[in-house]
Scaffold this active site. Structure first.
Site, PDB file in Angstrom:
ATOM      1  N   SER A  38       0.826  -1.196   0.000  1.00  0.00           N
ATOM      2  CA  SER A  38       0.000   0.000   0.000  1.00  0.00           C
ATOM      3  C   SER A  38       0.872   1.262   0.000  1.00  0.00           C
ATOM      4  O   SER A  38       1.707   1.434  -0.883  1.00  0.00           O
ATOM      5  CB  SER A  38      -0.968  -0.041   1.184  1.00  0.00           C
TER       6      SER A  38
ATOM      7  N   GLU B 203      -9.650  -3.814  -6.381  1.00  0.00           N
ATOM      8  CA  GLU B 203      -9.042  -2.687  -5.670  1.00  0.00           C
ATOM      9  C   GLU B 203      -9.225  -1.356  -6.384  1.00  0.00           C
ATOM     10  O   GLU B 203      -9.018  -1.259  -7.595  1.00  0.00           O
ATOM     11  CB  GLU B 203      -7.525  -2.908  -5.529  1.00  0.00           C
TER      12      GLU B 203
END
Length: 231
Positions: A79, A176
């Site tokens: 991330s 995502e």
């Protein structure tokens, strides 16, 4: 001897080496390598470039104090940690130092402009991230007094000169919001003659690797194979 330097996620505003332990334990098991996950200063109290300064310090510590060679270091990140891993590699390049032997990026945040197609297409599919959360994180990280634009390579490594970066494994899930960040990074790296492998896992979400699911096990096995191939 080899080591993984792991940059934890959390939008640059949360997270720690303890929070990352599930993922770093899996990395250690999947690669049979030691893993160093460091605590970097967090926004908004410590905006850019505090986290990058801490990452550079950790990398130099491995080289100077622990006597690792760059060829013995893999830099990983999930991330925002994927953003930090890329920015670390770019900082190492700018300093004229040798690159680590590989990058392993899990659902990396590479584009703070939030313009990728998946920001719309996956908004209803992503169980982990929202537009508002990403916007609040990027605002905290950039800092109230910053003049940097979102497309500045210091914030969005997708738009950096990526030539000379090490072989890179990029893993992302189909569901995502940040999927485009990975797809576009792999494309940009390949166009700039960086060896990049993109793996898109079906029905998976942000940093799914830390979850007890079959695709997470597959992803970690793939990390192990990639690292062994590069080493």
């Amino acid at each position: 001897k080899y080591v993984i330097l792991h940059c934890h996620g959390g939008g640059y505003s949360t997270g720690s080496s303890i929070y990352a332990r599930t993922l770093t334990s899996k990395l250690a098991a999947g690669t049979s390598m030691d893993v160093l996950c460091f605590d970097y200063r967090l926004a908004p109290e410590h905006p850019y470039p505090a986290a990058l300064e801490d990452a550079v310090y950790a990398y130099r510590w491995l080289l100077e104090e622990k006597k690792y060679q760059p060829s013995q270091i893999v830099v990983a990140g999930d991330s925002a940690g994927g953003n930090l891993a890329l920015e670390l590699a770019l900082a190492v390049k700018a300093q004229g130092r040798s690159q680590p032997c590989a990058l392993v990026l899990m659902s990396p945040w590479t584009d703070m402009t939030m313009q990728g197609a998946s920001y719309q297409k996956c908004a209803a599919l992503d169980p982990m991230l929202t537009h508002d959360y990403i916007d609040s994180c990027r605002t905290a990280y950039r800092g109230a007094n910053s003049t940097l634009e979102w497309e500045d390579p210091s914030l969005s490594p997708l738009f950096a000169d990526l030539r000379g970066l090490p072989p890179t494994l990029i893993q992302v899930g189909t569901n995502e919001i940040l999927k485009s960040d990975s797809i576009n990074l792999a494309k940009a790296m390949t166009e700039q003659e960086v060896y990049a492998v993109l793996e898109v896992y079906p029905e998976c979400w942000h940093v799914f690797q830390q979850m007890p699911i079959p695709h997470a096990a597959q992803a970690m096995e793939s990390v192990g194979r990639f690292v062994q191939k590069i080493l």
